[in-house]
Scaffold this active site. Structure first.
Site, mmCIF file in Angstrom:
data_model
loop_
_atom_site.group_PDB
_atom_site.id
_atom_site.type_symbol
_atom_site.label_atom_id
_atom_site.label_comp_id
_atom_site.label_asym_id
_atom_site.label_seq_id
_atom_site.Cartn_x
_atom_site.Cartn_y
_atom_site.Cartn_z
ATOM 1 N N LYS A 120 0.867 -1.175 0.000
ATOM 2 C CA LYS A 120 0.000 0.000 0.000
ATOM 3 C C LYS A 120 0.904 1.225 0.000
ATOM 4 O O LYS A 120 1.974 1.223 0.622
ATOM 5 C CB LYS A 120 -0.879 -0.030 1.253
ATOM 6 C CG LYS A 120 -1.912 1.085 1.314
ATOM 7 C CD LYS A 120 -2.775 0.983 2.588
ATOM 8 C CE LYS A 120 -3.922 1.990 2.548
ATOM 9 N NZ LYS A 120 -4.793 1.894 3.740
ATOM 10 N N SER A 164 -9.669 1.919 2.653
ATOM 11 C CA SER A 164 -8.824 2.702 1.781
ATOM 12 C C SER A 164 -7.783 1.877 1.019
ATOM 13 O O SER A 164 -7.238 2.355 0.020
ATOM 14 C CB SER A 164 -8.087 3.767 2.600
ATOM 15 O OG SER A 164 -7.195 3.176 3.513
ATOM 16 N N SER A 170 -9.839 -0.169 6.821
ATOM 17 C CA SER A 170 -9.173 -0.003 5.520
ATOM 18 C C SER A 170 -8.554 -1.273 4.950
ATOM 19 O O SER A 170 -8.309 -1.345 3.747
ATOM 20 C CB SER A 170 -8.107 1.088 5.614
ATOM 21 O OG SER A 170 -8.716 2.349 5.577
#
Lengths: 442, 480
Positions: free
Chosen positions: B83, B158, B182
């Site tokens: 990420k 996210s 997330s």
């Protein structure tokens, strides 16, 4: 500055860079004086994205030692907070500090002035924070050196117990003595390991209320100048008060060339730093017995050492004051006494030599002792001095009156009389100092 | 080269041992999949293919010298994506935000160091809602990522790129963060396995902070087994993160097979009300299946559940407003007007709630309610070993459907935020499909440091179901 009607009310914020191996929240070295710019930095003290602070236990301990030495209470539960504000010298956009739970609070510093007057200043709090980076402005460019960013900084906040520049000097001297004794910081204004901020206001003598405004004096880089700044503020603020106005709440600096304070920033309302508990550092809990272990480490403090010297040798306050002024002097004195006992040199003689003759204590112990043995030194005692001063005052009422009226030349005459009585056993500068102090106290 | 079909670490390792493929071949295989599918998915922000191939060759040479190296390095020769909030030395790291679109970190996050030392091969940085702000992936300052099950739908956020890439089998695993779901939300919307560990279990050092007191560092995998193996690598105390705990790190992957008979699991009634019927049915069916292998189910209550979102949207923006203060454009990045709307919104909210005069009414009050939410869980965990509930109240929604209504998007966090506020671990596992063939995910929640138990329950569930083996149609041609 003397005024019968007004007095200053001064609270001090003293910042001290701690002498630790590494910085407050990372392992970069904290000693930064004279190092090439940005040579001691890492993601943490540069505030790079994702970097996190890990507190330096040694720095916390040293802060608590200062607190204990200043008679503070220590919290067994404490935390760090974020002080949010923008400035290019704080790379994270906030400074890690302590807001409502300082490590140490409610202390006081008792001390003797150089003229043996007992004084006391209450200490509101002693807390930790991280130092900022250093800004250097050259040729219209602003450069930032992050070597200083994150160096452990202790802030010692006094209550407004200081009333003039002499008070201020005495307090700072005593404070620095304590910190140097504990070997916690060099307290060197030139190297920036000691920084001073004064909050000054003026009130009528006899009033115990705190004035409704205060003027913050910042960025002054010597003892002498902060004393000047305070004297200047005293007159400046009296002038405003006499006009029936209230001085502005503002931050002022000191213009060394003109000898005046100058406005730097007017505070319309208190800064909103949006303090909140630092979520990257868990709160600290100090176990039972922890404080007692720390307390044992401060037995050689000036206060404790002074009590020992009085008890052991029955020395006067003045002697004790000089002997405990620095750890080096105290240690040398103890070693000289040990050596002197085998050469028939008494502790009294050694103390006299250090206090009055300013013997060079950097010489080896044996060499100093040999000097005693070869030629006994004539000395004066404080008892002698005060007796002679009394005589001089009583015998010369006219000169005393002249002096008090402001005829400064009168002092020369009086010093001459005193020197005659002392038969040259004291230098004229010291004689004049003591004489002036005695007359001021009268 | 023979084809990888399972997208699992075990399968790739077996192939290395049997010399079915080399590390370089595997790496190139995954790079090829990225090149083929990512133009549709938009899961990658930055690729590091050349560096990945160099590392693969180095590992191949290590393997030739010493076959045992696979036993010592649990992620040996496994390509992965990170990420974009994870700092990666020498590889651009933006956190999905354009304000730092030119930032190249000089250091690796601790978890990246640990994954790389265990043999992982970074092949790129993954898209996300900028800074972690969002539940749909649409708040990326670059472009939205698409759900591999239906490209018109959001992948969840996210960690949008992480969920989409693993579900599409273009990565064996991806790192993720979880501040209020997330990691779990994209896992649930994309039909894969997402872990949110106990707060402090995995170091946050080097991961761009969103809300420091809530951020948990997890990952997304296709299988529970891989999730356990990765946690064994990333977990443990870190001298660079004062909030990590010294609690011992077991070899989670070796504790998967024990019996879960008599394990007492609670279903919070608040987590079943207010979800779509298909989600409710999927959770009930999962409970029945777990009951079938010996678990005991009871209904429990977490009475302060409804307060979690309001509390979260006080605490989190407050911390966000302070954590984003360092992006001032002085040393890198651009000036602050480059922040996206959502970041600006949270900076303003947080600045307001921390201001003098409002702190007590907002931040302090929220912290008090946070304690009540934490106590809800500790009470419940005196009655049950774990909790089961949905990750999200519904399946993935359409791109653009909620993006103009921030409040509606905030409500997506209703079942995920409480877990972060309480600092607990939770494992998201696929448990069915809803209308439009969109995945449904369930979460297994446990007391602090109970990750071992969560993996065991998840692994046992996988043994009796095949949801985790379903591959999105778009990805099926990567095997041909």
């Amino acid at each position: 500055m003397v005024s019968a009607k007004y007095e200053s009310v001064i609270g001090m914020e003293v910042h001290i860079e701690l002498d630790t191996k590494s910085k407050m929240f990372c392992s970069c070295p904290s000693e930064h004086f004279g190092k090439p710019p940005n040579s001691q930095v890492c993601p943490v003290c540069l505030g790079l994205p994702g970097a996190l602070p890990v507190p330096n236990i040694e720095a916390i301990k040293k802060t608590q030692l200062i607190g204990l030495a200043l008679g503070c209470k220590l919290r067994d539960f404490s935390k760090f907070d974020r002080k949010n504000y923008f400035y290019p010298d704080i790379p994270k956009g906030y400074q890690i500090s302590q807001y409502d739970m300082p490590f140490c609070y409610e202390g006081k510093l008792d001390y003797l002035t150089e003229f043996q007057v007992k004084k006391m200043v209450r200490v509101r709090r002693v807390h930790m924070e991280e130092d900022t980076a250093k800004m250097i402005h050259i040729d219209g460019a602003s450069l930032i050196d992050f070597n200083r960013s994150g160096v452990p900084l202790v802030e010692i906040v006094s209550e407004p117990d200081i009333h003039d520049s002499q008070d201020l000097r005495d307090y700072l001297k005593a404070l620095i003595r304590v910190i140097r004794h504990l070997d916690l910081s060099s307290c060197d204004m030139e190297k920036g390991t000691l920084r001073l901020e004064a909050n000054v206001s003026v009130r009528k003598v006899g009033s115990n209320d705190l004035p409704k405004y205060k003027v913050e004096i910042k960025n002054v880089n010597s003892f002498r100048y902060i004393a000047h700044a305070i004297d200047y503020e005293f007159s400046r603020q009296i002038e405003i008060l006499e006009r029936g106005e209230t001085p502005l709440q503002e931050t002022r600096g000191f213009d060394e060339n003109r000898g005046v304070t100058v406005s730097q920033r007017v505070k319309e309302e208190a800064n909103d730093y949006r303090y909140f508990p630092e979520p990257d550092i868990p709160p600290s809990r100090f176990p039972e017995g922890y404080v007692e272990t720390l307390r044992k480490q401060i037995s050689q403090l000036p206060q404790q050492a002074a009590e020992r010297l009085k008890l052991q040798y029955n020395f006067s306050d003045h002697y004790v004051n000089v002997l405990t002024n620095s750890p080096e002097v105290l240690m040398k004195f103890d070693r000289l006494v040990a050596s002197g006992s085998t050469h028939d040199v008494s502790p009294d003689e050694i103390a006299n030599a250090i206090v009055n003759r300013r013997v060079d204590i950097s010489l080896p112990v044996e060499q100093i002792i040999q000097k005693f043995v070869s030629a006994k030194v004539t000395t004066v005692t404080t008892l002698d001095i005060s007796t002679h001063i009394k005589e001089v005052i009583n015998e010369n009422p006219k000169a005393i009156e002249d002096y008090k009226k402001g005829k400064k030349g009168a002092i020369e005459f009086l010093v001459g009389r005193l020197m005659a009585k002392l038969k040259g056993r004291m230098d004229p500068v010291s004689a004049r100092k003591i004489l002036e102090q005695t007359l001021q106290d009268k | 080269m023979k084809k990888v079909t399972q997208n699992s670490i075990n399968e790739i390792h077996e192939g290395y041992k049997l010399k079915k493929w080399s590390v370089e071949e595997i790496t190139k295989e995954y790079i090829g999949r990225v090149q083929k599918l990512d133009p549709k998915l938009k899961a990658f922000l930055t690729t590091a293919f050349d560096e990945a191939i160099l590392k693969a060759r180095e590992l191949d040479s290590n393997l030739r010298k010493d076959e045992e190296v696979i036993e010592r390095k649990p992620l040996f020769g496994i390509p992965y994506g990170a990420k974009d909030l994870f700092s990666t030395k020498g590889v651009r790291t933006t956190g999905g935000a354009k304000i730092i679109d030119n930032y190249v970190p000089p250091y690796d996050a601790t978890s990246i160091v640990r994954i790389n030392e265990a043999g992982g091969i970074l092949i790129g940085k993954l898209n996300q809602d900028a800074w972690g702000h969002g539940a749909s992936g649409e708040h990326s300052d670059y472009f939205p990522t698409h759900n591999p099950w239906n490209l018109d739908y959001v992948p969840g956020g996210s960690s949008s790129g992480s969920g989409a890439a693993v579900a599409a089998r273009i990565l064996p695993f991806a790192t993720a963060t979880d501040t209020a779901g997330s990691a779990r939300c994209p896992a649930s919307f994309c039909g894969v396995c997402g872990l949110k560990p106990t707060y402090g279990r995995v170091s946050r050092y080097g991961i761009l902070s969103m809300a420091s007191s809530l951020d948990s560092i997890g990952h997304i995998t296709t299988k529970v087994e891989d999730s356990a193996r990765i946690l064994s690598v990333t977990a443990g105390s870190d001298e660079f993160d004062a909030t990590t705990t010294p609690a011992a790190v077991p070899k989670y992957e070796e504790q998967l097979t024990g019996s879960i008979r008599e394990t007492k699991i609670g279903i919070p009634k608040e987590y079943i009300d207010g979800v779509t019927p298909e989600v409710r049915e999927a959770i009930k069916a999962a409970a029945r299946q777990l009951e079938g292998i010996g678990c005991k189910f009871v209904e429990v209550s977490l009475p302060h559940t409804q307060l979690a979102v309001p509390v979260y949207y006080i605490v989190q923006p407050a911390e966000v407003s302070s954590n984003l203060a360092r992006f001032d454009g002085n040393r890198f990045g651009h000036d602050r007007q480059t922040f996206g709307d959502e970041a600006k919104r949270r900076i303003m909210l947080g600045t307001y709630t921390l201001s003098a005069g409002y702190y007590d009414a907002y931040y302090r009050k929220a912290m008090q309610v946070r304690t009540l939410i934490r106590e809800d869980f500790s009470k419940v965990f005196s009655q049950v070993d774990a909790l089961l509930g949905p990750v999200m109240p519904h399946t993935a929604f359409k791109l653009g459907e909620k993006v103009s209504d921030p409040l509606l998007l905030y409500l997506e966090d209703v079942f995920t935020a409480p877990i972060n506020l309480a600092g607990l671990p939770a494992l998201a596992v696929p448990c069915g499909f809803g209308s439009g063939n969109l995945p449904i995910g369930m979460q297994i929640i446990g007391p602090q440091f109970s990750e071992g138990l969560l993996f065991k329950i998840g692994y046992s569930y996988e043994r009796v179901t095949d949801w985790h083996l379903q591959i999105p149609p778009i990805a099926q041609n990567v095997y041909s």
